[in-house]
Write a protein that holds these residues in place. Sequence first.
Motif: not given
Length: 326
Positions: A190-218
């Motif tokens: 897909i061209g020049n973009e360095d996708r490694i730079d864009q990688y944001w693991p959802l585990e990290d995203l989830r941890a960020r959400l958990a800083e503000r909310f109580t998460l319950t797995d469904l």
Amino acid sequence: MRPISYLRVSVTDRCDFRCVYCMSENMNFLPKKELLTLEELDRMCSTFVGLGVEKLRITGGEPLVRRDIMTFFNSMSRHLDSGDLKELTLTTNGSQLHRFAKDLHAAGVRRINISLDTLDEKKFADITRWGRLPQVLKGIDAARNAGLRVKINVVALKGFNEDELFSIADWCAQEDMDLTFIEVMPMGDIGNEDRIDQYWPLEDLRARLAERFTLTDLPERTGGPARYVKLEETGQKIGFITPLTHNFCESCNRVRLTCTGELFMCLGQEDNADLRAPLRANPDSTTPLDAAIRDAISRKPKGHDFDYSRQNVGGQMSRHMSHTGG
Ligand code: SAM
Ligand code: SF4
């Protein structure tokens, strides 16, 4: 035969956007004759419905830029009427929804996925290259006014939409739209973009959400890679799709058809079957196509039985999402 109840179909490899993680700016598209015609798509999908497919998701490329695509949706609605098909849906970038939302609802579509990675106009233009946010927001309004339930799909991109995690979640909660985050996958050239730079693991995203909310797995499972949590404070449901995590193979109930009629049994594997040849060679009979589909599905990896399949998925995929259908 393993029960396959969910088929994703890419109806075009073309698109009116050039999202940086999906396509290069000067993509080469397939010659028209390679694509299944709308009639061929109809025969193909109808054969799958005959074999037990109950959910059909139309994707691309951008499905709503395919010429006369509503003819196809209108035709597929007969399977909803007969009860053989339980759901007809699509994944779209939203750019054409202001034109088609009402017609889609009339064809029996009730829920749609709309991809939207940012609510900032400038960032939206940057990430999609050719897209314009106001047009997509207008499309979302049109969809909701037409009575379509909307799920927003957000590709999680490090350094790009990290700062919008809560604003996007709040917006979806306010507007009563479902929300799913997708982990970015390395795909195609897909061209020049360095996708490694864009990688944001959802585990990290989830941890960020958990800083503000109580998460319950469904416990909810749809036979695919999505996992859901509930935010206890708001009751909002949020999905996570980690396409490279192949820990759901045993329950996987889905296959993908490309716009050229190749059937991919597994997103993480190159194994595919050419269904266009038996389709085109037998215009008056679906028996050979039916047999080719059965044969292909019998090769679908079962996960533990084919453990090598799980070791193969981390690298770059040679296919484009726009060809296979995301
Ligand atoms: N054009 C439509 C759209 O954007 O919704 C449908 C096709 S698009 C290929 C389907 C989904 O795949 C979109 O949600 C898009 O964000 C996602 N996608 C595309 N490239 C991706 C990548 N490299 N990693 C993860 N998701 C990707
Ligand atoms: Fe087009 Fe969808 Fe790919 Fe973006 S993600 S370039 S909208 S096909």
